[in-house]
Design an enzyme around this catalytic site. Structure first.
Site, PDB file in Angstrom:
ATOM      1  N   MET A 180      36.363  43.997  44.739  1.00 23.26           N
ATOM      2  CA  MET A 180      36.726  42.962  43.771  1.00 23.26           C
ATOM      3  C   MET A 180      38.145  43.172  43.247  1.00 23.26           C
ATOM      4  O   MET A 180      38.517  44.284  42.864  1.00 23.26           O
ATOM      5  CB  MET A 180      35.694  42.978  42.629  1.00 23.26           C
ATOM      6  CG  MET A 180      35.978  41.984  41.526  1.00 23.26           C
ATOM      7  SD  MET A 180      35.887  40.273  42.143  1.00 23.26           S
ATOM      8  CE  MET A 180      37.018  39.500  40.994  1.00 23.26           C
ATOM      9  N   GLU A 181      38.886  42.063  43.194  1.00 24.37           N
ATOM     10  CA  GLU A 181      40.323  42.092  42.938  1.00 24.37           C
ATOM     11  C   GLU A 181      40.727  42.077  41.465  1.00 24.37           C
ATOM     12  O   GLU A 181      41.828  41.615  41.137  1.00 24.37           O
ATOM     13  CB  GLU A 181      40.961  40.901  43.643  1.00 24.37           C
ATOM     14  CG  GLU A 181      40.647  39.512  43.027  1.00 24.37           C
ATOM     15  CD  GLU A 181      39.480  38.762  43.658  1.00 24.37           C
ATOM     16  OE1 GLU A 181      38.590  39.424  44.240  1.00 24.37           O
ATOM     17  OE2 GLU A 181      39.436  37.532  43.546  1.00 24.37           O
ATOM     18  N   GLU A 229      42.043  42.797  48.807  1.00 24.49           N
ATOM     19  CA  GLU A 229      41.983  42.788  47.335  1.00 24.49           C
ATOM     20  C   GLU A 229      43.383  42.910  46.736  1.00 24.49           C
ATOM     21  O   GLU A 229      43.694  42.277  45.729  1.00 24.49           O
ATOM     22  CB  GLU A 229      41.065  43.892  46.801  1.00 24.49           C
ATOM     23  CG  GLU A 229      39.657  43.917  47.403  1.00 24.49           C
ATOM     24  CD  GLU A 229      38.928  42.586  47.380  1.00 24.49           C
ATOM     25  OE1 GLU A 229      39.268  41.719  46.566  1.00 24.49           O
ATOM     26  OE2 GLU A 229      38.002  42.424  48.215  1.00 24.49           O
ATOM     27  N   HIS A 241      45.164  39.561  46.815  1.00 28.13           N
ATOM     28  CA  HIS A 241      44.700  38.627  45.783  1.00 28.13           C
ATOM     29  C   HIS A 241      45.602  38.670  44.548  1.00 28.13           C
ATOM     30  O   HIS A 241      45.601  37.733  43.755  1.00 28.13           O
ATOM     31  CB  HIS A 241      43.274  38.972  45.342  1.00 28.13           C
ATOM     32  CG  HIS A 241      42.186  38.274  46.101  1.00 28.13           C
ATOM     33  ND1 HIS A 241      42.210  36.934  46.399  1.00 28.13           N
ATOM     34  CD2 HIS A 241      40.998  38.747  46.595  1.00 28.13           C
ATOM     35  CE1 HIS A 241      41.087  36.604  47.043  1.00 28.13           C
ATOM     36  NE2 HIS A 241      40.343  37.695  47.186  1.00 28.13           N
TER      37      HIS A 241
END
Ligand code: BES
Ligand code: ZN
Length: 877
Positions: A270-271, A305, A308
């Site tokens: 998750m970024e 990630e 992003h």
């Protein structure tokens, strides 16, 4: 558990919020069972919202302690609160501060959304709608706020305290054994990018100096004792940061970039701004524990990630319907990064394999949806292969259509114009239309129309006139909610190849234009290209580099395919020709025919020549089309066992025919040098494993002997696991011994045991079902850990076609039971497992009936989560 179907959310209903939240000041006292969250929000009316509207904040399983407006506690008549929301009916001033105190229990959080515990540490996951599990909020991506986060914890419990942005202050709270850290993120962001971490972690770190000379501390934090396995991730991060500077002119924008690896995580990673949180599967690697594929996966996910930060964070999505704006684009970027770091053609082949097995499968069944969906019930169910993989293909087609220079100008314009905003697909495409001077209105269909277009090609050579007429047509099959389809804009890169392998010159007469790169744009239902000046019948090489996400049906005969396989200058189509020839062999075997396509002979020739120059490519050539590929080709009344047997027969025949070549290769590709995960060595090991796999199919005795030797001698996981993967397919003592040896050696390493679970779940034998039941009782297995569930049950359902699709239906029942057992604990992972049924309608009648019954049983269960209920419902539509 929440119950039953959630309401439908529609793109057309989008309207801006009535309030904006400019700043968020959080004060969070971490505690294993009662974490207190104090949130101070500065709100103002949104000029684009409705006048006098109440304030409606979302929550999820929250316990409210207190709420105050401008420092004055609210009385019970001034608000309505329940675990799912907080409403201030008003009247409300145009601007005010709202202070909310909530308490959450991270230990009881089994959904792994919001604040939870993993490996004794605290961490968060807020995308898509997890922030509302921490405090009441306008939890949607178009509300951008500047966050300041103060974390407090017992120093012994959580010596490391991390949040988004830069560290501004830290210290002890004297006499309490507690300490605190204050983090400030100056970049406005949506709540889904919020993150915190607290705990005991080991760190590897270095300094990164950006192109403009800014110093950034980059760090990877892992659970205590795993520090030796963090170096490769840090290296991949440094390379990703440099690549984004040189390729897209994008620099990093904070003083620190932290990556934290946790062992319980629903997704890959998750970024979160400045604080990426990872499934440790995509961080931890050593030669002894990780395969080359794991290293490549780490490189990709770290890059993804990180990328992003510009495509997702600096420019985010207006609403979740625009998810592909960040995900499709960022997948495109990580694919390009890996292509540059390794072999571009091999990366392309690998990506197309994924696209076909995942996205084409999804797109041909009841879960098919447009890259930009128009409705959803549960957004977690739309992080799909279509949004990601097809979304990336759209960006790639855009680059082919307007050319790399205009593409780069369009990206620059997008970064300049949309920075700091929550954007839409229209904003994105508008930048490329402007940068290229092209009308992209028709091209935009790719975001709206679901289904995989089928392109049909047929050609006619006129020797007297020296012309070749190529007719191309397109049609897209109906999908749920879209019974009729319009023609799409399909970039088709092509070339003509002579019988002896020469590239023939491209000249056309009619209005159809093929540019210097061989690009033809098919934007209507049919088109004809007339090639001129030909002195021999050409073999068309179509869709080079897989220039569009379509199914190509062409009438090439076996000899044509052999020409392309031997001589095509486009490596993708060279590989594709081999796959098509192999598919023909397998389909013939299913009909009980033996045909001679001369493929074996061509493959033997290839193994002795080109294969040695590019082993990574050769490994792709040696891998036969998957059972799922064949099933898709057949399209209906699928009997997975018949496909499996036919494929196995062809594999055995090829393995036997090529035995001398394969044995020689397997020996020659051994190396005594120290392990390195670079492209060259990865390619060598991939080919060595592929050769072993094929030769073992041809001769199980010789194969088992070679595999056992490789298993025993290997000094790295790639060769050890490659050997084990071959051994598990050969019943007997060698297999049992290798499995036991492996389990004993890696008993304390859950990520490695996942490989052991996965291999066994994939065994295409009757006994696998009982083996799985047994393995689920193994001490290392846990229904609380998503990686374990995916390794055992996910591998079974997604890769073991014959056993999942057992004629007696017990495979379906096992997965249905697992989904139901898991749903109460972790609905997101349960729903994803249920998507294994996504192609049930194309099965032959007996299996179709059994699969449907299992799905109906799930759908009829009381108290389902919205996640599982949504997948079950759509699968049955
Ligand atoms: N933003 C996602 C993570 C995510 C997915 C959060 C679904 C919430 C729900 C992240 O950027 C992502 O896409 N991760 C992928 C891996 C990536 C390399 C494609 C994942 O987690 O599978
Ligand atoms: Zn992503």
């Amino acid at each position: 558990m929440r119950t039953d179907t959630a309401p439908v959310v529609r793109l057309e209903d989008y309207r801006p919020t009535d309030f904006l939240i400019d700043t968020v000041v959080l004060d969070i006292a971490l505690d294993a069972t009662a974490t207190r969250v104090h949130a101070d929000l500065s709100l103002r009316r949104n000029p684009a919202g409705r006048e006098d509207a109440p304030l409606v904040l979302q929550g999820d399983e929250l316990v409210l302690l207190s709420v105050a407006r401008d420092g004055v506690p609210l009385t019970a008549d001034q608000y309505q609160a329940d675990p799912q929301g907080l409403i201030l009916p008003g009247p409300l001033p145009d601007q005010f501060r709202l202070t909310i105190e909530t308490v959450v229990n991270p230990t009881a959080n089994t959904k792994l959304m919001g604040l939870y515990r993993s490996g004794g540490n605290y961490c968060t996951q807020c995308e898509a709608e997890g922030f509302r599990r921490i405090t009441y909020f306008l939890d949607r991506p178009d509300v951008l706020s500047v966050y300041t986060t103060r974390l407090e914890a017992a120093r012994a419990d959580a010596p490391l305290l991390l949040a988004n942005g830069n560290l501004v202050e830290r210290g002890d709270i004297p006499g309490t054994g507690r300490h605190y850290a204050v983090w400030h993120d100056p970049h406005p962001k949506p709540a889904y990018l919020f993150a915190l971490v607290g705990g005991t972690l080991d760190t590897v770190a270095e300094e990164f100096v950006t192109a403009s000379g800014r110093k950034v501390e980059i760090a990877v934090h892992v659970e205590a004792g795993k520090r030796e396995r963090a170096a490769y991730a840090l290296d991949a991060l440094r390379r990703s940061m440099r690549w984004d500077e040189t390729t897209f002119g994008r620099e990093y924008d904070l003083d620190v970039f932290n990556v934290v690896a946790v062992s319980d995580f629903n997704m890959g990673a998750m970024e979160n701004k400045g604080l990426n949180i990872f499934n440790d599967k995509y961080v931890l690697a050593s030669s002894d524990t990780a395969t080359d594929a794991d290293y490549a996966g780490i490189e990709t996910v770290i890059a993804h990630e990180y990328f992003h930060n510009w495509t997702g964070n600096r420019i985010t999505c207006r609403d979740w319907f625009q998810l592909c704006l960040k995900e499709g684009l960022t997948v495109f970027r990580d694919q390009e990064f890996s292509a540059d770091e390794r072999s571009r053609p091999v990366k392309r082949i690998a990506d197309v394999r994924t696209l076909r097995t995942q996205q084409f499968a999804e797109d041909s069944g009841p879960l098919s949806h447009p890259v930009r969906p128009r409705t959803y019930r549960e957004i977690n169910n739309f992080y799909t292969a279509t949004v990601y993989e097809k979304g990336a293909e759209i960006v790639r087609m855009l680059r082919s259509l307007i050319g790399p220079a205009a593409f780069r100008r369009g990206m620059d314009l997008y970064f300049a114009r949309c920075d700091g905003t929550a954007a839409t697909i229209e904003d994105f495409l508008g930048c490329f239309a402007e940068a290229s001077g092209r009308d992209l209105g028709h091209f935009a269909q790719w975001y709206e129309q679901a289904g995989t277009p089928v392109v049909t090609a047929s050609g006619q050579y006129d020797a007297a006139a020296g012309t070749y007429r190529l007719t191309l047509s397109q049609a897209t099959p109906p999908t749920p909610g879209q019974p009729t389809k319009a023609p799409m804009v399909i970039p088709i890169v092509l070339g003509l190849v002579g019988a002896s392998g020469d590239a023939l010159p491209i000249a056309t007469t009619n209005e159809a234009t093929v540019d210097a790169d061989g690009l033809f744009v098919l934007d209507s239902a049919n088109a004809t290209i007339t090639f001129t000046g030909l002195t021999e019948r050409p073999v068309p090489s179509l869709l080079r580099g897989f220039s569009a996400p379509v199914r190509l049906e062409s009438e090439l005969n076996d000899d044509d395919l052999i020409v392309l396989f031997r001589h095509d200058s486009d490596p993708f189509n060279q590989w594709q020709a081999g796959q098509t020839l192999a598919t023909r062999l397998i389909l013939a075997a299913m009909r009980g025919e033996t045909v001679n396509t001369r493929f074996g002979e061509a493959l033997g020739h290839f193994l002795d020549s080109d294969a040695r120059n590019d082993p990574a490519f050769a490994a792709q050539v040696l891998a036969l089309p998957s059972e799922a590929d064949i099933a898709r080709d057949i399209g209906r009344d699928i009997n997975p066992t018949a496909i499996h047997n036919a494929r196995l027969a062809v594999k055995r025949a090829l393995g036997a025919e090529l035995a001398p070549h394969l044995n020689a290769l397997h020996g020659a590709l051994q190396s005594s040098e120290a392990y390195r995960p670079d492209a060259a060595n990865t390619g060598r090991r991939a080919l060595r494993n592929a050769a072993l796999d094929l030769l073992a199919a041809g001769d199980a005795t010789e194969g088992a002997a070679r595999a056992t030797a490789q298993f025993d001698e290997a000094d790295n996981m790639t060769e050890r696991l490659g050997a084990l993967a071959v051994l598990v397919l050969i019943p007997g003592a060698a297999r049992d011994h290798a499995l036991a040896t492996f389990a004993a050696r890696y008993g304390d390493n859950p990520l490695v045991l996942d490989k052991w679970f996965a291999l066994q779940a994939g065994i295409p034998e009757e006994g696998t079902l009982d083996r799985i039941t047994e393995l689920a009782r193994h001490p290392a297995f846990s229904m609380g850990n998503p990686n374990r569930i995916r390794a055992l049950f996910g591998s079974f359902a997604m890769t073991n076609a014959t056993q999942f699709n057992r004629e007696d239906g017990r495979g379906y029942d096992l997965i249905a039971d697992t989904v139901l057992a898991l749903d109460a604990r972790n609905p997101q992972v349960a729903a994803r497992l249920l998507t294994a049924f996504r192609t049930w309608r194309v099965l032959e009648p007996i299996r179709r009936g059994k699969a449907e019954a299992a799905l109906r049983r799930v759908a009829a269960t009381q108290g389902l989560s919205p996640d599982v209920s949504d997948i079950a419902g759509r699968s049955l539509e």
